[in-house]
Enzyme design. Structure first.
Site, PDB file in Angstrom:
ATOM      1  N   THR A 159       0.844  -1.204   0.000  1.00 26.03           N
ATOM      2  CA  THR A 159       0.000   0.000   0.000  1.00 26.03           C
ATOM      3  C   THR A 159       0.877   1.250   0.000  1.00 26.03           C
ATOM      4  OG1 THR A 159      -1.788  -1.138   1.156  1.00 26.03           O
ATOM      5  CG2 THR A 159      -1.711   1.262   1.393  1.00 26.03           C
ATOM      6  N   THR A 165       4.345   4.230  -3.739  1.00 24.61           N
ATOM      7  CA  THR A 165       5.310   3.426  -4.502  1.00 24.61           C
ATOM      8  C   THR A 165       4.649   2.114  -4.923  1.00 24.61           C
ATOM      9  OG1 THR A 165       7.041   4.385  -3.111  1.00 24.61           O
ATOM     10  CG2 THR A 165       7.675   2.524  -4.509  1.00 24.61           C
ATOM     11  N   LYS A 199       7.253   1.293   8.839  1.00 23.88           N
ATOM     12  CA  LYS A 199       6.144   1.333   7.885  1.00 23.88           C
ATOM     13  C   LYS A 199       4.896   1.823   8.604  1.00 23.88           C
ATOM     14  CE  LYS A 199       5.329  -2.158   5.210  1.00 23.88           C
ATOM     15  NZ  LYS A 199       4.900  -1.161   4.195  1.00 23.88           N
ATOM     16  N   GLY A 238       1.088   5.122   5.572  1.00 20.10           N
ATOM     17  CA  GLY A 238      -0.183   5.115   4.847  1.00 20.10           C
ATOM     18  C   GLY A 238      -1.331   4.540   5.664  1.00 20.10           C
ATOM     19  N   GLU A 290      -0.432  -5.037   6.321  1.00 20.88           N
ATOM     20  CA  GLU A 290       0.885  -5.183   5.681  1.00 20.88           C
ATOM     21  C   GLU A 290       1.759  -6.153   6.471  1.00 20.88           C
ATOM     22  OE1 GLU A 290       2.069  -1.062   5.610  1.00 20.88           O
ATOM     23  OE2 GLU A 290       1.529  -0.868   3.496  1.00 20.88           O
TER      24      GLU A 290
HETATM   25  O1  DER Z   1       2.066   2.552   5.128  1.00 22.04           O
HETATM   26  C1  DER Z   1       3.081   2.075   4.589  1.00 22.04           C
HETATM   27  O2  DER Z   1       3.954   1.413   5.199  1.00 22.04           O
HETATM   28  C2  DER Z   1       3.268   2.331   3.130  1.00 22.04           C
HETATM   29  O3  DER Z   1       4.005   1.298   2.563  1.00 22.04           O
HETATM   30  C3  DER Z   1       3.830   3.719   2.841  1.00 22.04           C
HETATM   31  O4  DER Z   1       3.988   4.497   3.999  1.00 22.04           O
HETATM   32  C4  DER Z   1       5.072   3.768   1.995  1.00 22.04           C
HETATM   33  O5  DER Z   1       5.271   5.089   1.593  1.00 22.04           O
HETATM   34  P1  DER Z   1       5.176   5.581   0.049  1.00 22.04           P
HETATM   35  O6  DER Z   1       3.770   6.056  -0.178  1.00 22.04           O
HETATM   36  O7  DER Z   1       6.212   6.665  -0.012  1.00 22.04           O
HETATM   37  O8  DER Z   1       5.514   4.403  -0.841  1.00 22.04           O
END
Ligand code: DER
Length: 222
Positions: free
Chosen positions: A25, A28, A93, A96, A102
């Site tokens: 998520t 990236t 992490k 998001g 995850e």
């Molecule tokens: O929530 C998370 O761990 C997501 O993978 C995210 O925070 C990763 O960040 P990105 O939007 O810069 O890929």
């Protein structure tokens, strides 16, 4: 070229016919899912487990065959983003808000690949806040316990309201500073009632795929 897209596109190359794939998520992972969707359109035969409702919607739109977490006993390859990662492959992490699902999927995976742009590579994690998923019931008490440890917890807010995860919980963002004692924090978090999961993903991945501004895409093996 977009460094995150570089990393996402490269990661999709590691997906093979017959795999059960964890779909991460974030911005990236968004590129990675698009690249896998393209390959599925061209005949790639996989099944995928999304790590958030947002990724599920994107994957469904692309026609990627989906499974629920209860329909599998393993994941062949999990690909996801990170917020920070150090040279020992210890990552934060949860930026998001998807850390719980995850971590469930990453823990099930035979192999994990983290994807990112070069800004995520740090010497010591902690400058980025550490997300912690807490139950709504008793969240005030859980926040008070984290406050007592000096972790400066802030309840995450989105669009002016307390953020609620896909699992119906809250997120407390801890402000620990770069170089905090990872093991100490991890241990203490395990003793706080109401803490359901946290964003410490320690030495879980086989390789990092990093989009860079000057060297193209770098693959760093663990
Ligand atoms: O929530 C998370 O761990 C997501 O993978 C995210 O925070 C990763 O960040 P990105 O939007 O810069 O890929």
């Amino acid at each position: 070229m977009d460094m995150k897209k570089m990393a996402g596109d490269k990661a999709a190359e590691y997906v093979k016919d017959g795999m059960v794939v964890g779909l991460g998520t974030g911005s990236t992972a968004y590129h990675m899912v698009n690249a896998i969707g393209e390959r599925v359109k061209n005949g790639l035969k996989i099944q995928a487990i999304p790590t958030s409702k947002a990724t599920e919607a994107q994957a469904r739109e692309l026609g990627i065959p989906l499974l629920t977490i209860d329909e599998v006993d393993h994941v062949d390859l999990d690909i996801d983003g990170v917020d920070e990662i150090d040279p020992q492959f210890n990552a934060i992490k949860g930026g998001g808000g998807a850390l719980y699902r995850e971590k469930v999927v990453a823990t099930l995976a035979k192999e994990v690949i983290w994807i990112m742009d070069e800004s995520k590579l740090v010497d010591h994690i902690g400058a980025f806040h550490l997300p912690v998923e807490i139950a709504q019931y008793g969240s005030k008490q859980a926040m008070a316990r984290m406050e007592e440890y000096g972790w400066k917890p802030v309840l995450r807010v989105r669009d002016g309201k307390t953020f609620v995860t896909d699992n119906g919980n809250y997120i407390a963002d801890l402000h620990l500073g770069a170089g905090f004692d990872i093991e100490d924090v991890r241990e203490k978090l395990g003793t706080i009632v109401g803490v359901l999961e946290h964003g410490l993903f320690l030495n879980m991945c086989k390789r990092m795929i990093v989009g860079t501004s000057s060297e193209g895409v770098r693959v760093i093996e663990n």
